[in-house]
Design an enzyme around this catalytic site. Structure first.
Site, mmCIF file in Angstrom:
data_model
loop_
_atom_site.group_PDB
_atom_site.id
_atom_site.type_symbol
_atom_site.label_atom_id
_atom_site.label_comp_id
_atom_site.label_asym_id
_atom_site.label_seq_id
_atom_site.Cartn_x
_atom_site.Cartn_y
_atom_site.Cartn_z
ATOM 1 N N CYS A 1 -0.775 3.924 2.086
ATOM 2 C CA CYS A 1 0.213 3.709 3.610
ATOM 3 C C CYS A 1 1.509 4.280 3.922
ATOM 4 O O CYS A 1 2.168 5.240 5.104
ATOM 5 C CB CYS A 1 -0.855 2.621 3.956
ATOM 6 S SG CYS A 1 -1.847 1.427 3.182
ATOM 7 N N ASP A 2 2.257 4.042 2.978
ATOM 8 C CA ASP A 2 3.999 3.299 3.646
ATOM 9 C C ASP A 2 4.319 4.455 3.079
ATOM 10 O O ASP A 2 5.765 4.625 2.999
ATOM 11 C CB ASP A 2 4.211 1.941 3.375
ATOM 12 C CG ASP A 2 3.468 1.568 4.218
ATOM 13 O OD1 ASP A 2 2.102 1.917 6.344
ATOM 14 O OD2 ASP A 2 2.774 -0.351 4.146
ATOM 15 N N CYS B 1 0.858 -1.305 0.505
ATOM 16 C CA CYS B 1 0.133 0.043 -0.278
ATOM 17 C C CYS B 1 0.819 1.457 0.221
ATOM 18 O O CYS B 1 1.478 1.547 0.903
ATOM 19 C CB CYS B 1 -0.935 -0.458 0.730
ATOM 20 S SG CYS B 1 -1.697 1.452 1.662
#
Ligand code: NDP
Length: 321
Positions: free
Chosen positions: A139-140, A136
């Site tokens: 997300c990261d 993701c």
């Protein structure tokens, strides 16, 4: 088989499931939630979450999901371990079998079983989970400011992730197994023209290396019919974008899904074509797939379930008079 009757059954313990449980518990419809295979859902496989409003300094995925669970339990949600192994949605009350050994009969069902990112199956994907391997970018990606990352895949998701990462990282490699991209023309043009993105066609990742996290990927490049070249490419982050698999298998005989298996809901909301059955979160969302959007759809599903039960009760009271 042992049977139990409930008013509201929620399956799944990601942001959609827990949010549905918070709303349903506060509405006093006494939800029972089964956590499923991965307690806390996909967020527990990521590192810090920095884009969920209300956490100005970020929070770990695991901690956030524990908070969600505690909040649902505070209002009386009955949260249990167990996996839904089969479903019968032919008539109300709907029947869901848990762990193959117990049947829950429910008047409303909120399906929040999520989706599972596909991985290549390399042993190092587990070793470096949360230490350089991610599925993701939203997300990261932030943790790779001015670093070098690789994205595996050649579809629209891979292109989107590569473009997102290219705005943060110094360099993004796309590892594509075919000599062409599968993505839509517009996405192909964007990655081809982005100066930070380099596409490695006819490449496969066969391993990762690094002492305290990912420091590089072992690549194999196809050179012709019977020839290939193996080499190491130093990178800091390894992103998988080879597709997701929605966890909808047991519901497919009853609910419409798209070709990948995402549950198709009415107008993209939580309602399915079966009264009292709702789908929330990633199992019904191939597009946004964010914690905040999943939580919002869980909220909507619980509100719909409460309205449906109120209406049912009202109709029953009229019939009794
Ligand atoms: P896709 O299935 O479209 O693409 C998957 C990519 O991963 C392909 O390039 C595939 O390669 C590659 N791949 C799969 N397995 C492996 C493997 N084991 N090793 C190496 N490479 C692998 O998935 P997406 O998630 O990209 O897209 C899913 C759907 O969602 C699509 O319909 C897409 O158009 C849509 N979508 C739309 C977006 C938008 O419109 N903004 C954004 C994101 C997705 P190969 O081509 O060789 O099979």
């Amino acid at each position: 088989m042992n049977k139990e009757q409930v008013k509201c059954l929620i399956i799944g313990s990601g942001p959609a499931g827990y949010t549905a449980a918070i709303y349903a518990a506060r509405a006093n419809i006494k939800p029972v939630l089964y956590q499923g295979l991965q307690t806390g859902g996909q967020l527990t496989t990521t590192t810090d979450i920095e884009n969920f409003p209300g956490y100005p300094t970020g929070i770990s995925g695991t901690e956030m999901m524990e908070n969600f669970r505690e909040q649902a339990e505070r209002f009386g949600a009955d949260i249990r371990f167990g996996i839904a192994t089969s479903a019968d949605l032919n008539q109300s009350p709907y029947e869901i079998t848990i762990d193959g050994e117990k049947i829950i009969q429910t008047e409303t069902l909120i399906i929040a079983t999520g989706a599972t990112a596909k991985y290549l199956g390399l042993p190092e994907e587990d070793t470096y989970a949360g230490m350089g391997v991610s599925a993701c970018a939203t997300c990261d990606g932030f943790f790779y400011k001015k670093k070098v990352v690789a994205v595996v895949g050649g579809g629209d998701t891979a292109c989107e992730e590569a473009i997102y990462l290219a705005g943060i990282a110094r360099k993004v490699y796309m590892i594509v197994r075919k000599p062409y991209l599968r993505a839509s023309r517009i996405m192909q043009d964007r990655v081809h023209h982005h100066e930070n993105i380099e596409i490695l066609f006819e490449h496969n990742a066969e391993g990762l290396y690094g002492e305290h996290g990912v420091e590089g990927v072992k690549l194999v490049k196809r050179l012709g019919e019977n020839d290939e070249e193996h080499y190491n490419l130093p990178i800091d982050g390894f992103f998988l974008a080879i597709g997701h698999r929605p966890n909808s298998d047991i519901f497919k005989p009853y609910l419409e899904t798209d070709e990948t298996g995402y549950i198709l809901t009415i107008d993209g909301g939580p309602l399915t074509r079966i009264p009292g059955v709702y789908a929330a979160g990633d199992v019904a969302d191939s597009n946004y797939r964010q914690a905040i959007t999943a939580a919002a759809s869980g909220c909507k599903a619980a509100i719909e379930a409460e309205r449906y039960l109120s209406e049912l009760e009202y109709q029953r009271s009229i019939n009794q008079e």
